[in-house]
Design a protein around this motif. Structure first.
Motif, PDB file in Angstrom:
ATOM      1  N   CYS A 154     -32.253   3.103  96.678  1.00 25.27           N
ATOM      2  CA  CYS A 154     -31.875   2.628  98.008  1.00 25.27           C
ATOM      3  C   CYS A 154     -31.541   1.145  97.939  1.00 25.27           C
ATOM      4  CB  CYS A 154     -33.013   2.844  99.005  1.00 25.27           C
ATOM      5  SG  CYS A 154     -33.204   4.541  99.539  1.00 25.27           S
ATOM      6  N   LEU A 155     -30.490   0.776  98.633  1.00 25.15           N
ATOM      7  CA  LEU A 155     -30.086  -0.621  98.731  1.00 25.15           C
ATOM      8  C   LEU A 155     -30.334  -1.060 100.175  1.00 25.15           C
ATOM      9  CD1 LEU A 155     -26.698  -0.478  96.758  1.00 25.15           C
ATOM     10  CD2 LEU A 155     -28.982  -1.041  95.903  1.00 25.15           C
ATOM     11  N   PRO A 156     -31.516  -1.618 100.443  1.00 20.58           N
ATOM     12  CA  PRO A 156     -31.860  -1.971 101.820  1.00 20.58           C
ATOM     13  C   PRO A 156     -30.996  -3.112 102.362  1.00 20.58           C
ATOM     14  CG  PRO A 156     -33.782  -2.095 100.389  1.00 20.58           C
ATOM     15  CD  PRO A 156     -32.595  -1.870  99.520  1.00 20.58           C
ATOM     16  N   TRP A 157     -30.639  -2.973 103.612  1.00 18.34           N
ATOM     17  CA  TRP A 157     -29.908  -3.995 104.339  1.00 18.34           C
ATOM     18  C   TRP A 157     -30.894  -5.087 104.715  1.00 18.34           C
ATOM     19  CZ3 TRP A 157     -25.119  -5.313 105.112  1.00 18.34           C
ATOM     20  CH2 TRP A 157     -24.782  -6.145 106.169  1.00 18.34           C
ATOM     21  N   ILE A 158     -30.584  -6.339 104.356  1.00 17.22           N
ATOM     22  CA  ILE A 158     -31.483  -7.453 104.677  1.00 17.22           C
ATOM     23  C   ILE A 158     -30.870  -8.376 105.718  1.00 17.22           C
ATOM     24  CG2 ILE A 158     -32.789  -7.379 102.526  1.00 17.22           C
ATOM     25  CD1 ILE A 158     -31.001  -9.602 101.434  1.00 17.22           C
ATOM     26  N   GLY A 159     -29.752  -7.952 106.291  1.00 12.99           N
ATOM     27  CA  GLY A 159     -29.131  -8.701 107.385  1.00 12.99           C
ATOM     28  C   GLY A 159     -29.794  -8.332 108.706  1.00 12.99           C
ATOM     29  N   SER A 160     -29.112  -8.592 109.795  1.00 11.09           N
ATOM     30  CA  SER A 160     -29.683  -8.309 111.112  1.00 11.09           C
ATOM     31  C   SER A 160     -29.784  -6.805 111.332  1.00 11.09           C
ATOM     32  CB  SER A 160     -28.839  -8.948 112.214  1.00 11.09           C
ATOM     33  OG  SER A 160     -27.573  -8.340 112.287  1.00 11.09           O
ATOM     34  N   THR A 161     -30.787  -6.421 112.138  1.00 14.41           N
ATOM     35  CA  THR A 161     -31.002  -5.010 112.438  1.00 14.41           C
ATOM     36  C   THR A 161     -31.192  -4.819 113.936  1.00 14.41           C
ATOM     37  OG1 THR A 161     -33.388  -5.197 112.145  1.00 14.41           O
ATOM     38  CG2 THR A 161     -32.098  -4.528 110.216  1.00 14.41           C
ATOM     39  N   SER A 162     -30.999  -3.591 114.358  1.00 12.22           N
ATOM     40  CA  SER A 162     -31.258  -3.196 115.734  1.00 12.22           C
ATOM     41  C   SER A 162     -31.636  -1.727 115.709  1.00 12.22           C
ATOM     42  CB  SER A 162     -30.010  -3.420 116.589  1.00 12.22           C
ATOM     43  OG  SER A 162     -30.224  -2.944 117.896  1.00 12.22           O
ATOM     44  N   HIS A 163     -32.749  -1.376 116.345  1.00 14.73           N
ATOM     45  CA  HIS A 163     -33.224   0.005 116.383  1.00 14.73           C
ATOM     46  C   HIS A 163     -33.392   0.584 114.977  1.00 14.73           C
ATOM     47  CE1 HIS A 163     -32.610  -0.085 120.689  1.00 14.73           C
ATOM     48  NE2 HIS A 163     -31.390  -0.522 120.480  1.00 14.73           N
ATOM     49  N   GLY A 164     -33.828  -0.243 114.036  1.00 15.41           N
ATOM     50  CA  GLY A 164     -34.098   0.220 112.683  1.00 15.41           C
ATOM     51  C   GLY A 164     -32.874   0.418 111.805  1.00 15.41           C
ATOM     52  N   ARG A 165     -31.720  -0.014 112.263  1.00 10.63           N
ATOM     53  CA  ARG A 165     -30.470   0.138 111.507  1.00 10.63           C
ATOM     54  C   ARG A 165     -29.845  -1.233 111.315  1.00 10.63           C
ATOM     55  NH1 ARG A 165     -30.619   5.167 110.698  1.00 10.63           N
ATOM     56  NH2 ARG A 165     -30.779   6.731 112.296  1.00 10.63           N
ATOM     57  N   GLY A 166     -29.146  -1.392 110.187  1.00 17.61           N
ATOM     58  CA  GLY A 166     -28.475  -2.658 109.928  1.00 17.61           C
ATOM     59  C   GLY A 166     -27.259  -2.858 110.832  1.00 17.61           C
ATOM     60  N   ASN A 167     -26.976  -4.108 111.141  1.00 19.39           N
ATOM     61  CA  ASN A 167     -25.791  -4.464 111.927  1.00 19.39           C
ATOM     62  C   ASN A 167     -24.932  -5.423 111.127  1.00 19.39           C
ATOM     63  OD1 ASN A 167     -26.646  -3.127 114.267  1.00 19.39           O
ATOM     64  ND2 ASN A 167     -27.853  -4.880 114.898  1.00 19.39           N
TER      65      ASN A 167
END
Length: 172
Positions: free
Chosen positions: A41-54
């Motif tokens: 898994c390549l996790p998103w480390i940018g902004s998130t909303s409702h548990g998902r990357g934006n």
């Protein structure tokens, strides 16, 4: 069921913009944790909303997994969802992403046990597990479902659903 005030799915699935550049791709890649390697898994480390990357792209905010799919496969997901095979909503590894519709996504969620939490773990639970055998015993002893419902301060429907096995079927 949709959250109050939320838009229907068809309105949230924006068409991907045309004419993105290498600077957009590099900006996107800078917000990914690559420590798991190409297959993990390549996790998103940018902004998130409702548990998902934006991710902002061409003056619009997109779900990061949709952008990852678009950048990698060069296919606009359109009205389809970008679903995670890995069950990790912040993962943006294109190998872990696939297109699907809402019904396919829900079938997948149910088959993997992600769709619902059982019993008192559910945020909508009125009862706890220890109450269910008592409710069933009281009905078996002849007490009416209406009187049981009143004693718990719930609707007749809640008791009926327990007795019929529609809810709390995992408790004997």
């Amino acid at each position: 069921m949709r959250q109050p005030g939320s838009r229907p799915m068809s309105e949230r699935l924006l068409p991907m913009p045309k004419g993105y550049g290498m600077d957009d791709i590099q900006r996107f890649q800078a917000k990914i944790n690559y420590s798991a390697g190409p297959e993990g898994c390549l996790p998103w480390i940018g902004s998130t909303s409702h548990g998902r990357g934006n991710f902002w792209l061409k003056s619009r905010n997109y779900v990061a997994a949709r952008v990852a799919y678009y950048f990698h496969y060069r296919i606009d997901p359109g009205v389809l969802l970008v679903c995670h095979k890995c069950d990790n909503p912040i993962c943006v590894n294109p190998v872990h992403l696939e297109l699907g519709d809402q019904s396919q996504n829900m079938l997948d969620a149910f088959s993997r046990g992600r769709a619902t939490k059982k019993g008192s773990q559910s945020s909508r639970a009125i009862f706890v597990e220890t109450m269910i055998p008592d409710i069933r015993r009281r009905v078996a002893d002849g007490e009416t479902q209406v009187s049981i419902a009143k004693s718990f301060g719930v609707s007749y429907d809640a008791i009926r659903d327990i007795i019929r096995g529609r809810t709390w079927s995992h408790i004997k």
